[in-house]
Enzyme design. Structure first.
Site, short mmCIF file in Angstrom:
data_model
loop_
_atom_site.label_atom_id
_atom_site.label_comp_id
_atom_site.label_asym_id
_atom_site.label_seq_id
_atom_site.Cartn_x
_atom_site.Cartn_y
_atom_site.Cartn_z
N ARG A 146 0.82 -1.22 0.00
CA ARG A 146 0.00 0.00 0.00
C ARG A 146 0.85 1.26 0.00
O ARG A 146 0.43 2.29 -0.51
CB ARG A 146 -0.99 -0.03 1.17
CG ARG A 146 -2.06 -1.09 0.98
CD ARG A 146 -2.90 -1.28 2.24
NE ARG A 146 -3.68 -2.49 2.18
CZ ARG A 146 -3.28 -3.68 2.61
NH1 ARG A 146 -2.08 -3.83 3.14
NH2 ARG A 146 -4.08 -4.72 2.51
N GLU A 163 5.53 -9.43 14.58
CA GLU A 163 4.93 -9.80 15.86
C GLU A 163 5.48 -11.13 16.35
O GLU A 163 5.73 -11.32 17.54
CB GLU A 163 3.40 -9.87 15.70
CG GLU A 163 2.69 -9.91 17.02
CD GLU A 163 1.18 -9.78 16.88
OE1 GLU A 163 0.50 -10.00 17.89
OE2 GLU A 163 0.71 -9.48 15.77
#
Length: 181
Positions: A64, A101
């Site tokens: 994006r 993460e």
């Protein structure tokens, strides 16, 4: 009556609960990109503080960040640097590992994408934990770029990414913030 920037952008962002896993509220900007008015306002707001400045390159983080960064580069008459996942660029690259993460990944850019001393703005759709953006800052600085700012449409402040970039002396510009993950 004109909607505020915040209202225009928030109403154009789709919220998808439990994606990509339970408990996560995914903030999807593809609906913002498909809304001509919201997309234009977002790009205008992202570039506004830098209009009239000498910005050499916009560096966009896959994927994006490519869309936002291309539009920003056009408006600022700057070049564009794609920062991609390992193995996606065809020419000689430089690479950095960054935290996810659950583990590490690597991103890279072409070795000749930036000349030392060039003024660069980093862009992506969202800043969460900041691991990806931090990796991109390190990669750009490794090649001698001067990071003018990091710009994002969305900030998830509870996850601390903005503070992580500011600790690296990178000014952060975001347009809207959402509480939670």
């Amino acid at each position: 009556m004109h909607n505020t920037l915040h209202d225009t952008l928030v109403s154009a962002i789709r919220n998808i609960p439990d994606y990509p896993k339970p408990g996560i509220m995914f903030r999807d900007i593809t609906t913002l990109l498909g809304n001509a008015r919201a997309f234009r306002r977002a790009i205008d707001e992202l570039v506004h503080p830098y209009a009239g400045s000498k910005i050499d390159k916009i560096a966009g983080i896959e994927a994006r960040g490519f869309i936002l960064g291309g539009a920003m580069a056009h408006q600022l008459s700057a070049g564009f640097i794609p920062i991609r996942k390992k193995g996606k660029l065809p020419h000689e690259t430089v690479r950095v590992a960054y935290s996810l993460e659950y583990g590490l990944d690597e991103m890279e850019m072409h070795k000749d994408a930036v000349v030392p001393g060039e003024k660069v703005i980093l862009v992506d759709d969202l800043i969460a934990t900041g691991g990806t953006a931090e990796g991109a800052v390190k990669l750009l600085r490794q090649m001698g770029a001067e990071i003018v700012a990091a710009c994002f449409v969305i900030d998830l402040p509870e996850l601390g990414g903005r503070a992580k970039l500011e600790a690296l002396d990178v000014p952060v510009r975001t347009l809207v913030a959402f509480e939670g993950h």
